[in-house]
Motif scaffolding. Structure first.
Motif, PDB file in Angstrom:
ATOM      1  N   TYR A  66       0.841  -1.197   0.000  1.00  0.00           N
ATOM      2  CA  TYR A  66       0.000   0.000   0.000  1.00  0.00           C
ATOM      3  C   TYR A  66       0.879   1.250   0.000  1.00  0.00           C
ATOM      4  CZ  TYR A  66      -3.113   3.633   1.791  1.00  0.00           C
ATOM      5  OH  TYR A  66      -3.808   4.807   1.965  1.00  0.00           O
ATOM      6  N   ASN A 111      -6.412   4.771  10.483  1.00  0.00           N
ATOM      7  CA  ASN A 111      -6.707   3.368  10.201  1.00  0.00           C
ATOM      8  C   ASN A 111      -5.720   2.811   9.170  1.00  0.00           C
ATOM      9  OD1 ASN A 111      -8.325   1.069  10.696  1.00  0.00           O
ATOM     10  ND2 ASN A 111      -9.579   1.476   8.900  1.00  0.00           N
ATOM     11  N   THR A 123      -4.474   4.273   6.728  1.00  0.00           N
ATOM     12  CA  THR A 123      -4.830   4.773   5.405  1.00  0.00           C
ATOM     13  C   THR A 123      -4.370   6.218   5.322  1.00  0.00           C
ATOM     14  OG1 THR A 123      -6.747   3.312   5.356  1.00  0.00           O
ATOM     15  CG2 THR A 123      -6.736   5.134   3.798  1.00  0.00           C
ATOM     16  N   GLN A 178      -4.196   9.940   4.600  1.00  0.00           N
ATOM     17  CA  GLN A 178      -5.171  11.013   4.405  1.00  0.00           C
ATOM     18  C   GLN A 178      -4.465  12.113   3.616  1.00  0.00           C
ATOM     19  OE1 GLN A 178      -8.416  10.405   5.772  1.00  0.00           O
ATOM     20  NE2 GLN A 178      -7.326   8.468   5.943  1.00  0.00           N
ATOM     21  N   ASP A 181      -5.384   0.826  -3.489  1.00  0.00           N
ATOM     22  CA  ASP A 181      -6.111   1.686  -2.550  1.00  0.00           C
ATOM     23  C   ASP A 181      -7.496   1.119  -2.268  1.00  0.00           C
ATOM     24  OD1 ASP A 181      -6.615   3.967  -0.934  1.00  0.00           O
ATOM     25  OD2 ASP A 181      -7.444   5.052  -2.651  1.00  0.00           O
ATOM     26  N   SER A 182      -8.181   0.705  -3.308  1.00  0.00           N
ATOM     27  CA  SER A 182      -9.526   0.149  -3.147  1.00  0.00           C
ATOM     28  C   SER A 182      -9.505  -1.109  -2.279  1.00  0.00           C
ATOM     29  CB  SER A 182     -10.114  -0.161  -4.522  1.00  0.00           C
ATOM     30  OG  SER A 182     -11.381  -0.740  -4.398  1.00  0.00           O
ATOM     31  N   TRP A 238      -7.215  -2.059  -0.181  1.00  0.00           N
ATOM     32  CA  TRP A 238      -6.754  -1.713   1.167  1.00  0.00           C
ATOM     33  C   TRP A 238      -7.896  -1.122   1.994  1.00  0.00           C
ATOM     34  CZ3 TRP A 238      -2.666  -2.985   3.901  1.00  0.00           C
ATOM     35  CH2 TRP A 238      -2.343  -2.255   5.044  1.00  0.00           C
ATOM     36  N   GLN A 239      -8.623  -0.173   1.405  1.00  0.00           N
ATOM     37  CA  GLN A 239      -9.709   0.472   2.142  1.00  0.00           C
ATOM     38  C   GLN A 239     -10.873  -0.480   2.412  1.00  0.00           C
ATOM     39  OE1 GLN A 239     -10.695   4.559   1.566  1.00  0.00           O
ATOM     40  NE2 GLN A 239      -8.863   4.885   0.325  1.00  0.00           N
ATOM     41  N   ARG A 290     -10.380  -2.561   5.361  1.00  0.00           N
ATOM     42  CA  ARG A 290     -10.415  -1.824   6.622  1.00  0.00           C
ATOM     43  C   ARG A 290     -11.747  -1.123   6.888  1.00  0.00           C
ATOM     44  NH1 ARG A 290      -6.184  -3.253   5.428  1.00  0.00           N
ATOM     45  NH2 ARG A 290      -4.372  -3.453   6.733  1.00  0.00           N
ATOM     46  N   ILE A 291     -12.748  -1.399   6.104  1.00  0.00           N
ATOM     47  CA  ILE A 291     -14.004  -0.667   6.226  1.00  0.00           C
ATOM     48  C   ILE A 291     -14.640  -0.825   7.614  1.00  0.00           C
ATOM     49  CG2 ILE A 291     -15.468  -2.498   5.235  1.00  0.00           C
ATOM     50  CD1 ILE A 291     -15.853   1.306   4.640  1.00  0.00           C
ATOM     51  N   SER A 350     -12.942   1.652   9.918  1.00  0.00           N
ATOM     52  CA  SER A 350     -12.747   2.981   9.341  1.00  0.00           C
ATOM     53  C   SER A 350     -13.428   4.066  10.172  1.00  0.00           C
ATOM     54  CB  SER A 350     -13.322   3.019   7.922  1.00  0.00           C
ATOM     55  OG  SER A 350     -14.737   2.901   7.969  1.00  0.00           O
TER      56      SER A 350
END
Length: 116
Positions: free
Chosen positions: A9, A34, A36, A38, A63-64, A66-67, A70-71, A74
């Motif tokens: 990532y 998280n 991620t 910013q 990115d997709s 990874w996010q 972690r939703i 988040s």
């Protein structure tokens, strides 16, 4: 896409950022939440299409993935959890289940904006 490691990532983000820098734009980095990054993209990079090109080429798929992985932890999930608690509901474990709870309760998701 398979599971993405934090190192993958970070490397993809760095490649995306470098692509923008090569075109004369710099991201504003606001830290991490998280695990991620910013960040804010200069409007010139968006208007010129450079951001879209760099993002899609270097970062979008990672990115997709990874996010999405972690939703449930988040910031959006934290807001939704607090909102449900504020409505007197016991939040479910996952972001998807909490969204369903909100809709099943007949609440407009906008009601949660007070919790952000």
């Amino acid at each position: 896409m398979e599971d993405v490691t934090y190192d993958e990532y970070q490397a993809a983000f760095s490649a995306y950022s470098s692509c923008l820098e090569d075109a004369g734009y710099s991201l504003r980095i606001d830290g991490e939440d998280n695990q991620t990054v910013q960040f804010s993209v200069p409007s010139g990079a968006v208007d010129s299409g450079v951001d879209k090109t760099c993002y899609e080429e270097h970062f979008a798929s990672i990115d997709s993935a990874w996010q999405l992985a972690r939703i449930d932890t988040s910031n959006s999930a934290r807001i939704l959890r607090a909102c449900l608690e504020g409505l007197g509901l016991v939040p479910a474990d996952t972001y998807e289940e909490m969204n369903k709870q909100l809709l099943d309760a007949g609440e407009d998701p906008a009601v949660c904006s007070d919790y952000s």
